[in-house]
Design an enzyme around this catalytic site. Structure first.
Site, PDB file in Angstrom:
ATOM      1  N   LYS A  23      40.270  29.884  47.496  1.00 12.26           N
ATOM      2  CA  LYS A  23      40.652  28.253  47.359  1.00 12.26           C
ATOM      3  C   LYS A  23      39.647  27.714  46.010  1.00 12.26           C
ATOM      4  O   LYS A  23      40.482  26.844  45.567  1.00 12.26           O
ATOM      5  CB  LYS A  23      39.861  27.669  48.596  1.00 12.26           C
ATOM      6  CG  LYS A  23      40.104  26.025  48.479  1.00 12.26           C
ATOM      7  CD  LYS A  23      38.954  25.791  49.662  1.00 12.26           C
ATOM      8  CE  LYS A  23      37.355  25.799  49.414  1.00 12.26           C
ATOM      9  NZ  LYS A  23      36.628  24.603  49.367  1.00 12.26           N
ATOM     10  N   ASN A  24      39.031  28.017  45.662  1.00 11.80           N
ATOM     11  CA  ASN A  24      37.804  27.236  44.951  1.00 11.80           C
ATOM     12  C   ASN A  24      38.422  27.892  43.492  1.00 11.80           C
ATOM     13  O   ASN A  24      37.729  27.110  41.982  1.00 11.80           O
ATOM     14  CB  ASN A  24      36.011  27.477  45.399  1.00 11.80           C
ATOM     15  CG  ASN A  24      35.745  26.722  45.952  1.00 11.80           C
ATOM     16  OD1 ASN A  24      36.739  25.925  46.810  1.00 11.80           O
ATOM     17  ND2 ASN A  24      34.626  26.381  46.526  1.00 11.80           N
ATOM     18  N   CYS A 117      28.904  13.572  51.153  1.00  9.22           N
ATOM     19  CA  CYS A 117      29.751  14.438  51.973  1.00  9.22           C
ATOM     20  C   CYS A 117      28.625  15.480  53.262  1.00  9.22           C
ATOM     21  O   CYS A 117      27.282  14.371  52.765  1.00  9.22           O
ATOM     22  CB  CYS A 117      30.418  15.111  51.749  1.00  9.22           C
ATOM     23  SG  CYS A 117      29.946  16.683  51.379  1.00  9.22           S
ATOM     24  N   ARG A 122      25.793  15.198  47.321  1.00 16.32           N
ATOM     25  CA  ARG A 122      26.773  15.941  46.238  1.00 16.32           C
ATOM     26  C   ARG A 122      26.668  14.961  44.394  1.00 16.32           C
ATOM     27  O   ARG A 122      27.831  13.790  44.869  1.00 16.32           O
ATOM     28  CB  ARG A 122      27.571  15.947  46.606  1.00 16.32           C
ATOM     29  CG  ARG A 122      27.531  17.133  47.754  1.00 16.32           C
ATOM     30  CD  ARG A 122      28.767  17.972  47.978  1.00 16.32           C
ATOM     31  NE  ARG A 122      29.319  18.807  47.473  1.00 16.32           N
ATOM     32  CZ  ARG A 122      31.143  18.941  47.985  1.00 16.32           C
ATOM     33  NH1 ARG A 122      31.604  18.833  48.712  1.00 16.32           N
ATOM     34  NH2 ARG A 122      30.990  20.117  46.864  1.00 16.32           N
ATOM     35  N   ASP A 308      28.241  29.294  49.276  1.00 15.36           N
ATOM     36  CA  ASP A 308      28.869  29.113  50.604  1.00 15.36           C
ATOM     37  C   ASP A 308      29.212  30.109  52.038  1.00 15.36           C
ATOM     38  O   ASP A 308      30.512  30.134  52.654  1.00 15.36           O
ATOM     39  CB  ASP A 308      30.662  28.729  49.986  1.00 15.36           C
ATOM     40  CG  ASP A 308      31.064  27.428  49.134  1.00 15.36           C
ATOM     41  OD1 ASP A 308      30.002  26.722  49.380  1.00 15.36           O
ATOM     42  OD2 ASP A 308      31.633  27.549  47.757  1.00 15.36           O
ATOM     43  N   ARG A 400      41.149  23.592  56.050  1.00 13.31           N
ATOM     44  CA  ARG A 400      40.782  23.228  54.744  1.00 13.31           C
ATOM     45  C   ARG A 400      40.897  23.849  53.842  1.00 13.31           C
ATOM     46  O   ARG A 400      41.061  24.466  52.200  1.00 13.31           O
ATOM     47  CB  ARG A 400      39.551  22.332  54.697  1.00 13.31           C
ATOM     48  CG  ARG A 400      39.612  21.195  55.535  1.00 13.31           C
ATOM     49  CD  ARG A 400      38.404  20.508  54.791  1.00 13.31           C
ATOM     50  NE  ARG A 400      38.321  19.886  52.848  1.00 13.31           N
ATOM     51  CZ  ARG A 400      37.535  18.982  52.575  1.00 13.31           C
ATOM     52  NH1 ARG A 400      37.234  18.405  53.223  1.00 13.31           N
ATOM     53  NH2 ARG A 400      37.515  18.868  51.492  1.00 13.31           N
TER      54      ARG A 400
END
Ligand code: EPZ
Length: 425
Positions: A23-24, A117, A122, A308, A400
């Site tokens: 995804k990233n 968030c 961030r 992560d 997500r």
């Protein structure tokens, strides 16, 4: 109707599971398609909601985006927009990675300012510093970042911040530098494999980039870029999550597509915890028996242990033999999962940016709510090591960034069932 997962004590896990595209890596690579007027084809794109949000963003910016399985075709050519609206940026912070490409291609961009968030403040100061070094003038107007600058001019820019390098900051400066006049040098660049993958896409588009994967990236600007075909790398975070599931539940799992060179710190820590990890052709095999051993882990930018995977590692520590210390050096506030794990009987004490985890023999099934994406995976793992039933809600976070995680764990032998609210017992 909202779904929930019902999880029972699971293990050992056995079988083969393959890893989806990252995804990233996919998000900034999709945004990079704004740099050209020609179509691009991206393969191995994970089918997760963040990717759909990026597709929606690109459509607003005049790109036609279509999916066929894991292949995305992106055709710029509609009326090119340069404005990334609040409703999309507030849904997904990674929308900020359209800033560099829009500015480079059109000389202007208006991108809603991302807020904080759940994983911390961030900031985006490094993104702005990098783009300003290339000559962009950036102001904040009514909650939007308004950037102008044409032509951009290559420059030397240092992108180190208080918590190390910035992944999307590096992506933004790279995607701006590829069309800038002259040479851009990024010092203290992020070394993450997703940045190397972005550089591969940009190079296929005709960009001249050297040093990706190291802290110094050199870019020689070119006047225009073409469309390209690119295959996204396997998701090292998803691979690491599956490896941790096997280390926690025991058994023997072959994780197809997991790359040892992307997972060095994870392999090191899981081995220290007692799992046996072997490198096979195109896969990693995890073998584990009995309770894991306590380990101390500090998250760091690549090649360090990834933030992560911090929450998932904490779930493993929660049932390990002994006391583990987990220190978060990338997002010192990324600890929302502690309270949920404690509801399941985990013994975790937070000390600033560290968590001291006293391993229990078993956790106890409970109703928990996922506070963010990676925490959702951690709660699933914890449920697999808990007595009775664990009920995980807040699955919009899971979706997500993970494609079919529970189905893949179930095929390995985990006892996980998805039910919609109405059908829940
Ligand atoms: C990327 O976010 C990932 N997102 C995150 O993954 C990941 O947690 C993070 O990198 C760190 O690895 C995507 O790739 C889409 P950073 P990014 O800028 O680039 C500070 C997930 O779960 N910082 O590398 O936004 C920042 O506060 C997500 O998939 C500044 O100080 O993260 C943090 O402490 C969540 N100023 C550190 O740097 C800036 O201008 C690293 O953040 C930018 C960042």
């Amino acid at each position: 109707m909202t779904d929930k997962l019902l999880i029972s004590a699971s293990g050992p896990l056995r079988g083969t599971v393959s890893v989806n595209g990252a995804k990233n890596a996919a998000l900034p690579i999709m945004a990079a398609c704004l740099l050209t007027d020609e179509p691009s084809v991206i393969e191995n794109v994970p089918q997760v909601t963040d990717v759909l949000t990026m597709a929606e963003m690109l459509r607003r910016l005049g790109v036609e985006v279509s999916f066929a399985g894991d292949r995305a075709t992106l055709r710029p050519g509609g009326t090119p927009g340069t404005e990334a609206p609040y409703e999309l940026v507030s849904r997904m912070r990674a929308s900020i990675c359209v800033l560099g490409p829009l500015l480079a291609k059109h000389g202007r961009a208006r991108v809603s300012m991302p807020g904080g968030c759940v994983i911390g403040a961030r900031p985006i100061d490094l993104h702005l510093k990098g783009l300003q070094a290339l000559g962009a003038r950036i102001t904040v107007e009514h909650g939007d970042l308004v950037a102008r600058g044409s032509p951009l001019r290559g420059a030397r820019v240092h992108l180190g911040g208080a918590f190390g390098s910035s992944v999307l900051g590096t992506a933004n400066v790279m995607t701006a530098g590829v069309l800038a006049e002259g040479v851009t040098v990024i010092e203290h660049a992020a070394c993450e494999p997703e940045i190397v993958d972005l550089a591969a896409m940009l190079s296929a588009m005709g960009a001249r980039i050297e040093g990706q994967g190291s802290p110094v990236i050199r870019i020689e600007g070119v006047p225009r870029l073409r469309g390209a075909r690119h295959r996204i790398i396997p998701d090292r975070i998803e691979a690491g999550t599956l490896m941790m599931a096997a280390a926690l539940a025991g058994g023997e799992v072959r994780v197809e597509g997991a790359r040892a060179e992307h997972l060095g710190a994870v392999i090191d820590k899981l081995s220290e915890a007692g799992a046996q990890i072997s490198k096979l052709n195109g896969a990693l095999r995890v073998q584990a028996k009995g309770r894991p051993q306590a380990v101390d882990v500090t998250t760091l930018p690549f090649p360090g242990f990834p933030t992560d995977l911090q929450a998932q590692m904490m779930a493993l520590m929660a049932v390990s033999r002994g006391v583990s210390v987990l220190t978060e050096q990338v997002y010192p506030e990324r600890f929302m999962h502690i309270a949920e794990l404690c509801r399941m009987g985990a013994s975790i004490a937070r000390e600033g940016a560290s968590a001291v985890v006293k391993g229990m023999t078993r956790l106890s099934g409970a109703r928990v709510t996922a506070p963010d994406l990676r925490a959702s995976a951690a709660l699933i793992l914890a449920g697999m090591a808990a007595d009775n039933q664990t009920e995980v809600t807040g699955l919009e976070h899971l979706e997500r960034g993970y494609q079919g995680l529970e189905g893949r764990l179930t095929r390995l032998g985990a006892k996980i069932r998805r039910v919609s609210d109405a059908a829940a017992p």
